[in-house]
Each structure stands twice: as C-alpha cells, then as structure tokens.
Design a protein around this motif. Structure first.
Motif, PDB file in Angstrom:
ATOM      1  N   LEU A  17      -0.049   5.270   0.609  1.00  0.00           N
ATOM      2  CA  LEU A  17      -1.210   6.044   1.044  1.00  0.00           C
ATOM      3  C   LEU A  17      -0.822   7.436   1.501  1.00  0.00           C
ATOM      4  O   LEU A  17       0.116   7.604   2.282  1.00  0.00           O
ATOM      5  N   LEU A  20     -11.767   2.835   2.286  1.00  0.00           N
ATOM      6  CA  LEU A  20     -11.259   3.842   3.206  1.00  0.00           C
ATOM      7  C   LEU A  20     -12.090   3.899   4.483  1.00  0.00           C
ATOM      8  O   LEU A  20     -11.588   4.282   5.537  1.00  0.00           O
ATOM      9  N   THR A  36      -2.408  10.907   3.368  1.00  0.00           N
ATOM     10  CA  THR A  36      -3.498  11.332   4.247  1.00  0.00           C
ATOM     11  C   THR A  36      -3.391  12.819   4.535  1.00  0.00           C
ATOM     12  O   THR A  36      -2.329  13.305   4.928  1.00  0.00           O
ATOM     13  N   GLY A  47      -4.956   6.485  -1.928  1.00  0.00           N
ATOM     14  CA  GLY A  47      -4.067   5.344  -1.784  1.00  0.00           C
ATOM     15  C   GLY A  47      -4.081   4.419  -2.980  1.00  0.00           C
ATOM     16  O   GLY A  47      -5.039   4.371  -3.754  1.00  0.00           O
ATOM     17  N   VAL A  97       0.837  -1.188   0.000  1.00  0.00           N
ATOM     18  CA  VAL A  97       0.000   0.000   0.000  1.00  0.00           C
ATOM     19  C   VAL A  97       0.873   1.239   0.000  1.00  0.00           C
ATOM     20  O   VAL A  97       1.949   1.264   0.615  1.00  0.00           O
ATOM     21  N   GLN A 151      -8.121  10.833   2.037  1.00  0.00           N
ATOM     22  CA  GLN A 151      -7.018   9.943   1.727  1.00  0.00           C
ATOM     23  C   GLN A 151      -6.997   9.540   0.258  1.00  0.00           C
ATOM     24  O   GLN A 151      -8.046   9.473  -0.404  1.00  0.00           O
TER      25      GLN A 151
END
Length: 325
Positions: free
Chosen positions: A87, A190, A89, A116, A85, A114
């Motif tokens: 990601l 999410l 934020t 990702g 992953v 977010q």
C-alpha cells in the motif's frame, strides 16, 4: 536553550516551531484500510507531539508519503489464506492553533489518497485486488488543559527560551468521517462507511532536550449498515495506549522512538459475534530536521504485529515535509 540553531534563530517563533514543532503528520497511515477483519495498529496510534506547546494563530501544512507492506491474518470463516498487502499513501494535513478560554488549542484535518494491492487465496484460488482512491477524512480537536499558555510571536519564543522543564496535560476528540472509497459489494475497501469517535487524554513532559509523551485513546464505532452482502456490521470499542520519547539537538535535529498497543474491537454481523477480537502492538522510530525557517523534513519507520488470531504484521516507511506560517 538559546543562541543560534544553524539557519534558525531560537529567539523567533519560527525557530521554536522548527525545534519543537508539529510532528503529527510525520507517519500517519489511517488504520481502517485493510480487510475489515484485520484492522491494524496504525501509525496515527503512535504519533508523538500530540500535546506539545505551539504558538497560537499559526497554520501548519504537511505532505507525506508512506509505503506499507504487510501480512494479514483474517477470520478463518472467510476462507481467505496467505493474505498480503502492498500500500502507498499520499497524505495532506492541516493544523490551525488558537486560544480557547485562556488555553492553547488546535484543530486538525487530514486526507489521504491511497493505492494498494491485496493478494491471497480465496477458497484455495489465487486472487489479487487493487484499490485506488481517497481514504476516510480525519478531523481532530485538542486543547491543552494544563501548561502551555496561549502565546504568539515574540512572547511565545521568549517563553520557550526560558522554560527548560514543562508539563502539559491535554484532551482531544478525533472523528473519522465516512468519506473514503467504499464498495458495499466488496470486502476490501479504503473507506469504512461509518463514523469513528476517539476521545483522548495525554501528558507531555519536557526535561531540557528530552521530552516524553503518553496518550490513552478509546475508539467508538457506528454501525456499517451497507456491509458486504447487504449486511449490518457492528464493532465493540477498542482501546489504545501509546508513548514516545524524543531528544532535540541544538541544531534543530530531533529523533524519537515510540511504542503502543491496541485491544478490543470485536465485531458482529447481523448481531452474530465474530471471533475477531484485536490484540496488536507496534513500535516506531522517527527523525526530522529544519530545512528553512518555515519548513522541516521528517522520516520514520513503523512496525506492527499481533498476539490474537486476527491482525496484521506490517512495516511502514515514510517521508514528509511540514511548513508553517
């Protein structure tokens, strides 16, 4: 601790907020973002300054950016391999402090956006999944039951200037709301499409420039009745223990280190138990300094790993700003 602190005077409430103020949002990453089979230890599990003494009738607003990279180990029954992953934020947080029954209390709200990318092999076929949107909203209420008298303005500043040793015991309840983006025909989401209730108890000890904090948390989950494939997913409670140590310099600069672990959280789909009990741990380092009388900057690093078959190994870096009035 008295005298000048650079541009921030220690005799003002603003000065003491800058020196010993809120650090809650410095590195917060909701812990339910990943594959449902690999909920990680999250940055919110390693927060310091949950229980520190703040002046009442104050507002705190924070904005943060965090980048996470991780390798996810999932239930083998899902036929997923080599899952990673990447990601980003963006987090906005708000705190309001107030007096409650002659105690210092606070309410907090956090909301993240977010973006990702998840990569892996599904039945041996390379697959990429992208998600962009809101994560679940987090609300928290806490009260300091012992220590930290409810003070404001000059009274708060005078108390902090003459109090070198301080013990605080607090209790809190956090609620994760099912407001995040959720697609019931997808495994990667999410949001979680359920409520999570997290009672907490903690202790904060200040010894001159040093401070120490320890927190115990239990998480209780409601059922996700719209889980992937039209199923119902349940999850047992999980339990978290974490602590941190922090040092504050005369200039207002502070540095901290923390560690913690989480266990439990085995899930079941349609009452059939999965072999996905969690066992994860992590550590973090953070630092911050005042920019103006009502603005501070912070940065941090978080690393997590796991000792069970299901979990995530991740690295997160973050930067943020905190303002108050």
């Amino acid at each position: 601790m008295s005298g000048p602190e650079g541009a921030i005077g220690s005799t003002t409430a603003a000065g003491w907020c800058a020196k010993f103020g809120v650090g809650l949002f410095a590195m917060t990453l909701p812990g339910s973002l990943m594959l449902w089979t690999a909920t990680p230890v999250s940055a919110q599990d390693f927060e310091s300054r949950r229980w520190n003494h703040l002046p009442i009738n104050e507002n705190f607003v924070s904005t943060n950016f965090a980048h996470t990279e991780g390798d996810i180990s999932v239930d083998p029954a899902l036929r997923l391999e080599n899952v990673t992953v990447d990601l980003d934020t963006w987090l906005l947080g708000y705190i309001r402090t107030f007096e409650l029954l002659d105690k210092t209390a606070r309410v907090e709200v956090r909301q993240a956006w977010q973006s990702g990318t998840w990569d892996g092999l599904v039945d041996g076929v390379p697959t990429t999944v992208n998600r962009d949107g809101l994560s679940d909203t987090l609300a928290r209420f806490s009260v300091n039951l012992v220590g930290s008298p409810p003070l404001a303005g000059e009274a708060y500043a005078a108390y902090r200037a003459t109090t070198q040793v301080d013990t605080i015991v607090g209790a809190a309840l956090s609620v994760q709301l099912p407001t995040g983006q959720y697609l019931e025909d997808k495994l990667v989401n999410l949001g979680t499409n359920r409520f999570t209730f997290s009672p907490q108890a903690g202790i904060y000890q200040r010894l001159h420039n040093w401070s120490f904090e320890a927190t115990g948390t239990a998480r209780f989950y409601t059922d996700n009745t719209s889980f992937f494939g039209g199923n119902v997913r349940e999850q047992d409670p999980s339990y978290i223990v974490d602590g941190s140590v922090e040092y504050n310099f005369q200039s207002g600069l502070w540095i901290s280190a923390g560690a913690g672990l989480i266990t439990g959280g085995q899930s079941a789909v349609n009452s059939i138990e999965k072999d996905d009990r969690r066992g994860s741990f992590g550590w973090s380092v953070r630092a911050g300094f005042p920019v103006t009388r009502s603005l501070s900057f912070n940065a941090g690093y978080l690393e997590t790993d796991h000792w069970t078959d299901v979990g995530i190994t991740s690295q997160t870096v973050s930067i943020g700003l905190l303002g108050w009035w």
